[in-house]
Write a protein that holds these residues in place. Structure first.
Motif, PDB file in Angstrom:
ATOM      1  N   LEU A 188       0.835  -1.197   0.000  1.00 50.12           N
ATOM      2  CA  LEU A 188       0.000   0.000   0.000  1.00 50.12           C
ATOM      3  C   LEU A 188       0.875   1.254   0.000  1.00 50.12           C
ATOM      4  CD1 LEU A 188      -2.979   0.803   0.052  1.00 50.12           C
ATOM      5  CD2 LEU A 188      -2.859   0.841   2.553  1.00 50.12           C
ATOM      6  N   VAL A 189       1.914   1.258   0.809  1.00 57.88           N
ATOM      7  CA  VAL A 189       2.845   2.387   0.832  1.00 57.88           C
ATOM      8  C   VAL A 189       3.543   2.536  -0.513  1.00 57.88           C
ATOM      9  CG1 VAL A 189       4.991   3.224   1.862  1.00 57.88           C
ATOM     10  CG2 VAL A 189       3.173   2.326   3.320  1.00 57.88           C
ATOM     11  N   MET A 190       3.847   1.412  -1.138  1.00 62.57           N
ATOM     12  CA  MET A 190       4.475   1.453  -2.457  1.00 62.57           C
ATOM     13  C   MET A 190       3.611   2.239  -3.448  1.00 62.57           C
ATOM     14  SD  MET A 190       5.162  -1.871  -4.840  1.00 62.57           S
ATOM     15  CE  MET A 190       5.599  -1.760  -6.574  1.00 62.57           C
ATOM     16  N   GLY A 191       2.335   1.956  -3.459  1.00 62.88           N
ATOM     17  CA  GLY A 191       1.436   2.692  -4.344  1.00 62.88           C
ATOM     18  C   GLY A 191       1.317   4.155  -3.972  1.00 62.88           C
ATOM     19  N   LEU A 192       1.288   4.443  -2.676  1.00 58.37           N
ATOM     20  CA  LEU A 192       1.153   5.825  -2.230  1.00 58.37           C
ATOM     21  C   LEU A 192       2.366   6.681  -2.609  1.00 58.37           C
ATOM     22  CD1 LEU A 192      -0.356   5.228   1.327  1.00 58.37           C
ATOM     23  CD2 LEU A 192      -1.528   6.240  -0.632  1.00 58.37           C
ATOM     24  N   GLU A 193       3.562   6.095  -2.625  1.00 62.35           N
ATOM     25  CA  GLU A 193       4.774   6.867  -2.887  1.00 62.35           C
ATOM     26  C   GLU A 193       5.076   7.023  -4.375  1.00 62.35           C
ATOM     27  OE1 GLU A 193       7.921   5.047  -0.691  1.00 62.35           O
ATOM     28  OE2 GLU A 193       7.389   6.093   1.159  1.00 62.35           O
ATOM     29  N   GLU A 229       4.935  10.780  -5.797  1.00 64.17           N
ATOM     30  CA  GLU A 229       6.058  11.666  -5.458  1.00 64.17           C
ATOM     31  C   GLU A 229       7.316  11.293  -6.236  1.00 64.17           C
ATOM     32  OE1 GLU A 229       8.789  12.900  -1.576  1.00 64.17           O
ATOM     33  OE2 GLU A 229       7.047  11.566  -1.360  1.00 64.17           O
ATOM     34  N   ILE A 230       7.587   9.999  -6.364  1.00 64.29           N
ATOM     35  CA  ILE A 230       8.784   9.569  -7.088  1.00 64.29           C
ATOM     36  C   ILE A 230       8.688   9.945  -8.560  1.00 64.29           C
ATOM     37  CG2 ILE A 230      10.082   7.536  -7.828  1.00 64.29           C
ATOM     38  CD1 ILE A 230       9.417   6.281  -5.148  1.00 64.29           C
ATOM     39  N   VAL A 231       7.490   9.775  -9.132  1.00 61.76           N
ATOM     40  CA  VAL A 231       7.290  10.161 -10.530  1.00 61.76           C
ATOM     41  C   VAL A 231       7.513  11.664 -10.711  1.00 61.76           C
ATOM     42  CG1 VAL A 231       5.533  10.403 -12.329  1.00 61.76           C
ATOM     43  CG2 VAL A 231       5.781   8.233 -11.101  1.00 61.76           C
ATOM     44  N   THR A 232       6.984  12.449  -9.769  1.00 60.79           N
ATOM     45  CA  THR A 232       7.142  13.912  -9.860  1.00 60.79           C
ATOM     46  C   THR A 232       8.605  14.321  -9.816  1.00 60.79           C
ATOM     47  OG1 THR A 232       4.988  14.223  -8.789  1.00 60.79           O
ATOM     48  CG2 THR A 232       6.506  16.096  -8.790  1.00 60.79           C
ATOM     49  N   GLN A 233       9.390  13.724  -8.917  1.00 64.58           N
ATOM     50  CA  GLN A 233      10.815  14.047  -8.813  1.00 64.58           C
ATOM     51  C   GLN A 233      11.555  13.729 -10.104  1.00 64.58           C
ATOM     52  OE1 GLN A 233      12.457  12.076  -5.420  1.00 64.58           O
ATOM     53  NE2 GLN A 233      11.273  13.266  -3.934  1.00 64.58           N
ATOM     54  N   ASN A 234      11.238  12.621 -10.724  1.00 66.72           N
ATOM     55  CA  ASN A 234      11.927  12.254 -11.948  1.00 66.72           C
ATOM     56  C   ASN A 234      11.510  13.136 -13.122  1.00 66.72           C
ATOM     57  OD1 ASN A 234      13.652   9.497 -11.972  1.00 66.72           O
ATOM     58  ND2 ASN A 234      12.140   9.454 -10.309  1.00 66.72           N
ATOM     59  N   VAL A 235      10.258  13.559 -13.156  1.00 72.55           N
ATOM     60  CA  VAL A 235       9.813  14.470 -14.209  1.00 72.55           C
ATOM     61  C   VAL A 235      10.561  15.795 -14.096  1.00 72.55           C
ATOM     62  CG1 VAL A 235       7.867  15.830 -15.045  1.00 72.55           C
ATOM     63  CG2 VAL A 235       7.559  13.406 -14.508  1.00 72.55           C
ATOM     64  N   GLU A 236      10.755  16.269 -12.860  1.00 72.49           N
ATOM     65  CA  GLU A 236      11.425  17.549 -12.654  1.00 72.49           C
ATOM     66  C   GLU A 236      12.929  17.465 -12.913  1.00 72.49           C
ATOM     67  OE1 GLU A 236      10.439  18.564  -8.695  1.00 72.49           O
ATOM     68  OE2 GLU A 236       8.358  19.139  -9.148  1.00 72.49           O
ATOM     69  N   ASN A 237      13.560  16.367 -12.494  1.00 69.36           N
ATOM     70  CA  ASN A 237      15.020  16.279 -12.552  1.00 69.36           C
ATOM     71  C   ASN A 237      15.558  15.634 -13.826  1.00 69.36           C
ATOM     72  OD1 ASN A 237      15.037  17.390  -9.976  1.00 69.36           O
ATOM     73  ND2 ASN A 237      15.055  15.387  -8.969  1.00 69.36           N
ATOM     74  N   VAL A 254      16.006   5.212  -7.244  1.00 66.68           N
ATOM     75  CA  VAL A 254      14.833   4.740  -6.503  1.00 66.68           C
ATOM     76  C   VAL A 254      13.666   4.517  -7.454  1.00 66.68           C
ATOM     77  CG1 VAL A 254      13.152   5.335  -4.719  1.00 66.68           C
ATOM     78  CG2 VAL A 254      15.570   5.832  -4.352  1.00 66.68           C
ATOM     79  N   PHE A 255      13.503   5.416  -8.431  1.00 65.08           N
ATOM     80  CA  PHE A 255      12.428   5.239  -9.400  1.00 65.08           C
ATOM     81  C   PHE A 255      12.632   3.966 -10.227  1.00 65.08           C
ATOM     82  CE2 PHE A 255      10.807   5.855 -13.742  1.00 65.08           C
ATOM     83  CZ  PHE A 255       9.446   5.926 -13.458  1.00 65.08           C
ATOM     84  N   ILE A 256      13.883   3.697 -10.604  1.00 69.99           N
ATOM     85  CA  ILE A 256      14.167   2.465 -11.354  1.00 69.99           C
ATOM     86  C   ILE A 256      13.755   1.241 -10.537  1.00 69.99           C
ATOM     87  CG2 ILE A 256      16.038   1.016 -12.246  1.00 69.99           C
ATOM     88  CD1 ILE A 256      17.484   3.616 -13.034  1.00 69.99           C
ATOM     89  N   ALA A 257      14.109   1.246  -9.238  1.00 66.49           N
ATOM     90  CA  ALA A 257      13.730   0.119  -8.382  1.00 66.49           C
ATOM     91  C   ALA A 257      12.216  -0.015  -8.284  1.00 66.49           C
ATOM     92  CB  ALA A 257      14.343   0.288  -6.988  1.00 66.49           C
ATOM     93  N   PHE A 258      11.517   1.100  -8.088  1.00 68.26           N
ATOM     94  CA  PHE A 258      10.064   1.059  -8.016  1.00 68.26           C
ATOM     95  C   PHE A 258       9.466   0.600  -9.343  1.00 68.26           C
ATOM     96  CE2 PHE A 258       8.029   3.051  -4.204  1.00 68.26           C
ATOM     97  CZ  PHE A 258       9.163   3.036  -3.408  1.00 68.26           C
ATOM     98  N   ALA A 259      10.023   1.080 -10.453  1.00 69.22           N
ATOM     99  CA  ALA A 259       9.482   0.707 -11.763  1.00 69.22           C
ATOM    100  C   ALA A 259       9.671  -0.784 -12.035  1.00 69.22           C
ATOM    101  CB  ALA A 259      10.148   1.534 -12.855  1.00 69.22           C
ATOM    102  N   VAL A 260      10.826  -1.316 -11.649  1.00 69.64           N
ATOM    103  CA  VAL A 260      11.058  -2.748 -11.839  1.00 69.64           C
ATOM    104  C   VAL A 260      10.101  -3.567 -10.971  1.00 69.64           C
ATOM    105  CG1 VAL A 260      12.710  -4.617 -11.454  1.00 69.64           C
ATOM    106  CG2 VAL A 260      13.450  -2.512 -12.560  1.00 69.64           C
ATOM    107  N   ALA A 261       9.928  -3.138  -9.706  1.00 64.55           N
ATOM    108  CA  ALA A 261       9.020  -3.874  -8.818  1.00 64.55           C
ATOM    109  C   ALA A 261       7.583  -3.824  -9.334  1.00 64.55           C
ATOM    110  CB  ALA A 261       9.109  -3.307  -7.402  1.00 64.55           C
TER     111      ALA A 261
END
Length: 628
Positions: free
Chosen positions: A284-289, A292-300, A482-489
């Motif tokens: 559930l936390v994975m989905g909630l975060e 924010e992770i997507v937003t950081q990667n879009v900006e950076n 971190v986004f790569i790890a989340f995307a793979v999971a």
């Protein structure tokens, strides 16, 4: 108050997702990821930053401990080699290959951080096991997936910690970029310390909880065991997760002998609930975060294309590496359980029987309980022989040894307790090896099973938690990693999780005949326990719980009813009869413990029989309380 409301809502959501998942044909964790992602998009929802240490220390130890307690020990032992390969060798190889890939596609990444990210992505998640169980795939495949997901977490996290430590050391000494210096000693120390501490904690847990009879206090002690194993191991430089796993295995295997029926049933339900809540919370936390992770990667990084592309490449590498390794594993497993091995084991069993009967000339077995091997003979797998007759031509020392062996064969004391113990131990090992061969022949691994093992290698809880432990100061482009790890999971859960049922149907791996085999096995085990109960009735050692003997007429009455059961359901609810039935249950449980070490029955059958005995005992004890 707001935090309390959030917790209450989360518990309800996890429970509802678990309840409706079977009806939708989707694994519960997948539903929780989707729910968390949808909630994170709401404008009025603010997701607090969660310290990854809460997951690594507060969630993973009890999760792994719970899985270890329920591990099917017999099947785990039989396939420990393949499981260890998947859990250790495949994780190391995958981490290194991924590290090279990340160094090639991410400019400026530290080599140790690249390997660390590979270690984060390498361990599989137990969510695949629940999906495969529901699909009716071979129990052997399920056991291998369970064992892998249990052990590879520790391998990956030890490697991750070592790589992060090497980055800190490299920074302090001026930028040395060598990877993995001292990894093997650190890994070996971490595992040795963890095994020692975990085994000690598991043993002390069994002894202490056997003395504590208060059920509430006993449950409280059980809840802290994984943390008692984890904390001192980490302080000693070992892997706390390995210690929690070892403590769980020791506890699970000793529960039948040390715990009361009430303790066993309470532990089963309590840990199942804990596991459900903790695992559900992480997904559930994975989905909630995600938002924010997507937003950081879009900006950076000017969008998500870079992260998604790297994650897709990493997932493809993981699947290809796993497919190559599992192909070799299946080929090696197909070579097991050959008839030649069975003939050798059966010949050894006959020799031991001849020795026990006193026919030493025909047995070929010396007093030292070694086997005199003829030309072409070899030791059989799974059996360790004692010192005995050395084969001809073993060097200059062979003559004296052969002379001593001949003297032993001429006048052995077969009836001595030491020899009888050695004979019994060898019989047990040979019987276990023959049972293992039966298991391998009844559950062969083919390419279809290999395909399921490959495709069931999804990423999940550990990947999500470990990604958050990447150092913030020493890691370049941490948000991208971190986004790569989340995307793979997320990608593996969605891609493999949703298509795994389709793959099983395509390969036609459902086994509708298993129910009949399980019933036949359960019936044979029931007959064994019934014989043990009948034998106990004729034993002079049969006693009440207070140590007094039963009346002979009562024993004779119950014995006649067991040999020739009446048509009606007549029962005699007297205290003496209830005490006698409890004594018979103890005799059956003792026999069940003996059968558990022989390997002739599967772990599910043994646990089902134990659960039935526990339920009968609890019912009888309740009736005895009513009699008081």
């Amino acid at each position: 108050m707001e935090a309390l409301i959030v917790v209450i809502v989360a518990v309800v959501v996890i429970a509802l997702a678990t309840a409706i998942a079977p009806k939708l044909g989707i694994a519960g964790p997948l539903i929780l990821v989707l729910v968390g992602g949808a909630v994170s998009l709401l404008p009025f929802v603010e997701v607090p930053e969660i310290d990854p240490e809460w997951i690594l220390v507060g969630v993973l130890p009890p999760l792994l401990y719970s899985a270890a307690v329920a591990l099917p020990a017999i099947e785990f032992r039989r396939d420990f080699g393949p499981i260890a390969g998947l859990s250790f060798l495949l994780v190391i190889v995958s981490s290194v290959v991924l590290g090279l890939f990340f160094m090639a596609v991410i400019p400026g990444i530290h080599p140790a951080i690249a390997v660390a990210l590979g270690a984060i992505l390498s361990p599989t998640d137990a969510v695949a096991t629940s999906i495969v169980k529901r699909l009716g795939v071979s129990r052997r495949v399920v056991t291998m997936l369970e064992g892998e997901s249990l052990l590879n977490d520790a391998t990956a996290l030890v490697l991750l910690r070592t790589m992060i430590a090497s980055v800190a050391v490299a920074t302090s000494v001026g930028g040395d970029t060598r990877v993995g210096v001292g990894f093997l000693p650190a890994f070996a120390w971490g595992v040795i310390v963890a095994v020692a501490v975990g085994a000690l904690v598991g043993y002390l847990n069994l002894r202490l909880r056997a003395l504590v009879r208060n059920s509430a206090a006993n449950t409280a002690i059980g809840f802290v065991v994984p943390f008692i194993a984890y904390i001192p191991t980490e302080e000693l430089g070992g892997s706390g997760l390995v210690a929690a796993v070892v403590a769980g295995i020791v506890t699970g295997q000793g529960a039948a002998r040390w715990f009361t029926p009430e303790q066993r049933r309470s532990d089963e339900h309590n840990w199942r609930t804990v596991e459900l809540m903790l695992e559900g919370a992480v997904f559930l936390v994975m989905g909630l975060e995600l938002n924010e992770i997507v937003t950081q990667n879009v900006e950076n990084h000017n969008g998500l294309g870079t992260g998604i592309g790297i994650a897709a490449g990493a997932l493809a590498i993981l699947i290809m590496a796993r497919a190559a390794y599992v192909s070799i594993l299946v080929w090696l497993q197909s070579r097991r359980a050959r008839g030649r091995q069975r003939r050798r084991l059966e010949a050894m069993s006959e020799r031991i029987d001849l020795l026990a009967s006193g026919d030493l000339s025909a047995s070929g077995v010396a007093l030292g309980l070694g086997v005199a091997r003829g030309p072409g003979d070899a030791h059989s797998p799974g059996v360790t022989l004692g010192p005995g007759v050395a084969p001809p031509g073993r060097g200059a020392r062979g003559g004296a040894a052969a002379s001593r062996s001949r003297r032993r064969r001429e006048a052995p004391d077969v009836d001595s307790p030491r020899v009888q113990r050695r004979l019994a131990a060898m019989r047990t090992r040979i019987s276990r090896s023959l049972s293992d061969l039966d298991y391998y022949q009844a559950s062969p691994l083919g390419w279809k099973h290999g395909a399921i093992i490959v495709w069931a290698g999804m990423r999940g809880v550990v990947t999500l938690a470990a990604a958050q432990t990447l150092p913030r100061d020493d890691t370049t482009d941490r948000a991208l990693l971190v986004f790569i790890a989340f995307a793979v999971a997320v990608g593996s859960l969605m891609l493999q999780g949703f298509t795994l049922p389709w793959l099983v149907r395509l390969l036609r791996l459902e086994q509708p005949g298993d129910d009949g085999l399980e019933r036949a096995e359960q019936s044979a085990l029931d007959d064994e326990l019934r014989d043990a109960a009948v034998s106990a009735l004729s034993s002079p050692l049969l006693r009440r719980r207070d140590g007094t003997a039963f009346a002979p007429e009562l024993v004779a009455h119950v014995g006649s009813r067991m040999v020739d059961p009446p048509d009606d359901a007549e029962s005699l609810p007297t205290r003496d009869l209830l005490e006698l039935r409890l004594a018979m249950i103890e005799a059956m449980r003792a026999r069940l413990n003996e059968l558990s070490s022989g390997g002739g029955y599967s772990t599910p059958a043994l646990r089902h029989a134990l659960a039935e005995l526990d339920a009968d005992q609890l019912s009888l004890e309740l009736r005895l309380d009513d009699e008081d």
